[in-house]
Design an enzyme around this catalytic site. Structure first.
Site, PDB file in Angstrom:
ATOM      1  CG  HIS A 137      -0.398   0.241   2.521  1.00 61.03           C
ATOM      2  ND1 HIS A 137      -0.061  -0.777   3.388  1.00 61.03           N
ATOM      3  CD2 HIS A 137      -0.093   1.388   3.173  1.00 61.03           C
ATOM      4  CE1 HIS A 137       0.413  -0.259   4.508  1.00 61.03           C
ATOM      5  NE2 HIS A 137       0.407   1.048   4.411  1.00 61.03           N
ATOM      6  CG  ASP A 172      -0.056  -4.087   2.614  1.00 56.48           C
ATOM      7  OD1 ASP A 172       0.071  -3.572   1.488  1.00 56.48           O
ATOM      8  OD2 ASP A 172      -0.106  -3.420   3.664  1.00 56.48           O
ATOM      9  CB  SER A 247       3.274   1.817   6.011  1.00 52.77           C
ATOM     10  OG  SER A 247       2.063   1.725   6.684  1.00 52.77           O
TER      11      SER A 247
END
Length: 528
Positions: A137, A172, A247
């Site tokens: 993402h 992911d 992230s």
């Protein structure tokens, strides 16, 4: 940074007072008697004395990642592209679609216009020749946006144009590649399987675009399930501060190995509240290796829609404890259907592996090779059965998304008491134990509700707002197909099932509900 469910928390004053009064937490008194054992495991005061040496070695392998995107903007905001855009709909400011974490620039008012946007995240180098691991993402545009470029910035401030080697939406994860004049510093994956609650960890990343930032904490839980239902809903939880921009960054153990990839947080505010989640290294490493080699990632698939076995659901089934997962629906022609699995079954193990919150059915099946025949232990109507299924190949995330039903609201649902659709039903009373009023489904009502005339059951005409049925989301127009696995076509039949459940001292009844535009779904409704 992705966000799990937002929650608030309260201080447990009683427990805090006990700790202050005794000097030790409740339950620790016996352990204090064995001083030798205590001294062998309790860290020395101030230990580790510092994380500086470890950080100095690891930080050069951690990178900042930014993407430049071209994002389509809506044209119904006359202030789009101006400083007032965010105040009037957000379509021209950093809060608008595709604004990402770094906000957006440009904009305008023409039809079908696009604007430039930026997102920021973290990653880490895993080889001397420049392979980088991050979250999918971080480098994927939202909505209809398109990523135009990916830039990697190392700790010495050097920018590199990165090439996307491969990405995997299900886990992911993504792999990038940069090229430089000399070997890059890199880190390796460690052993997350033996991670323990209380182990020290440090996280290095790019929170809020500030650049290399280091935080420390401990592992708060292993294999935490957040309830998303995804095939990889199995995380290491940590209290090390993790925020937007972290992230894709690494979570290190005290040996300098990557045991997790920071992925999401649990927060009511959008910032760190001490609950962060990282993809375990044991999950990430094999996928990263395949992405680097360009090997297709194939996952197992049974073709079932499932939900956790909650307390209410277990009570409605008469099960003694929460174990396994409940099958809401079965996809025709998929492996589960061919093996004889039915909606309403409870799956308790697959291929000898118990289905638990820490090891979900989705996780077990996804990590089973397509084509393998596996035994599946289920509970059906109180009986234990074993099915044998051939695991299929999991469709792509895009294909799975297309299978989602989008219910359409009807124009005419005038099927209540005294209506044209029910001229012979005058004021049905509320089924007190369930908190719903029902009437039989007629062909005319079926047409109004958008279901086939061959659908039989009772339609809900009223829901008591104070009932568990209302709390669970049941609504006017829902059709009850069965109760406790027994077909019901009249209110009397529904009453009989409820009376039997009460006689068996069950606290809930399992209803199978048909809603417009959706497949049938089971709801455990607590009795009053």
């Amino acid at each position: 940074m992705r966000y799990a469910y937002g929650v608030t928390s309260a201080l447990l004053l009683a427990g805090s007072a006990l700790t202050l009064a005794t000097g030790f937490p409740a339950g620790a008194q016996v352990a204090q008697n064995d001083r030798a054992a205590v001294e062998a495991v309790v860290p020395r005061a101030g230990a580790p004395a510092s994380f500086a040496d470890l950080t100095q070695l690891l930080q050069p392998a951690v990178v900042n990642i930014s993407t430049r995107q071209r994002v389509k903007v809506a044209t119904n905001n006359p202030f789009a592209g101006t400083p007032f855009g965010e105040l009037f709909g957000g379509q021209g400011g950093p809060g608008g679609p595709g604004g990402g974490q770094g906000g957006g620039q440009g904009g305008g008012q023409g039809g079908g216009q696009t604007r430039e946007a930026q997102s920021l995240g973290s990653g880490f180098i895993v080889s001397a020749d420049g392979y980088i691991v991050t979250n999918n993402h971080v480098i994927t545009a939202e909505g209809q946006g398109e990523v135009e470029s990916i830039t990697v910035t190392t700790t010495d401030g050097t920018d590199y144009v990165a090439k996307l080697v491969g990405k995997d939406a299900a886990s992911d994860l993504a792999v990038l590649k940069i090229t430089g004049p000399k070997p890059f510093p890199f880190v390796k994956f460690g052993d997350s399987e033996h991670a323990r609650v209380g182990d020290w960890v440090i996280a290095i990343g790019n929170p809020y675009g500030l650049g290399g930032t280091v935080t420390q904490g401990i592992i708060s839980a292993v294999y935490r399930n957040t309830g998303s239902g995804s095939a990889y809903d199995r995380y290491l939880q940590t209290d090390a501060s993790i925020n937007r921009g972290n992230s894709g960054g690494p979570m290190f153990d005290m040996r300098g190995n990557v045991i997790g990839i920071n992925n999401a947080i649990f927060s009511p505010t959008g910032g760190s509240v001490g609950i962060g989640f990282a993809i375990p290294a044991e999950t990430a490493a094999p996928i990263v290796e395949k992405l680097i080699k360009g090997v297709a990632i194939e996952r197992g698939y049974l073709g079932v829609r499932i939900m956790p076995l909650s307390d209410d659901l277990a009570a409605s089934l008469g099960l003694a404890k929460r174990r396994g997962e409940f099958v809401q629906s079965v996809e025709p022609s998929a492996g589960a259907a061919k093996a004889g699995m039915l909606a309403g079954d409870v799956v308790i193990s697959v291929d000898g592996k118990d289905v638990t919150p820490e090891q979900s059915l989705s996780y077990i099946v996804a990590n089973t090779a397509p084509g393998k025949r596996v035994p599946i232990a289920i509970i059906r109507d109180g009986k234990h059965l074993t099915l044998n299924a051939v695991v299929g190949k999991r469709p792509s995330e895009e294909e799975l998304a297309k299978q989602t039903f989008d219910p359409e609201q009807g124009q005419d649902d005038d099927f209540g008491p005294g209506s044209k659709a029910s001229p012979h039903h005058a004021g049905p009373s509320i089924q007190q134990a369930l908190g719903v009023a029902v009437i039989p489904v007629t062909p005319q009502i079926a047409r109004q509700l958008g279901v086939g005339e061959d659908v039989h059951g009772v339609v809900i005409t009223e829901v008591d707002d104070s009932s568990d049925a209302a709390a669970k989301g049941l609504q006017r127009g829902d059709i009850i197909l069965s109760a406790a696995y027994k077909a019901v076509t009249t209110s009397a039949e529904l009453d009989a099932v409820v009376k039997q459940a009460k006689a068996e001292k069950r606290e809930a009844v399992l209803l199978r509900i048909q809603r417009r535009g959706q497949p049938p779904f089971y709801y455990p409704i607590r009795l009053r």
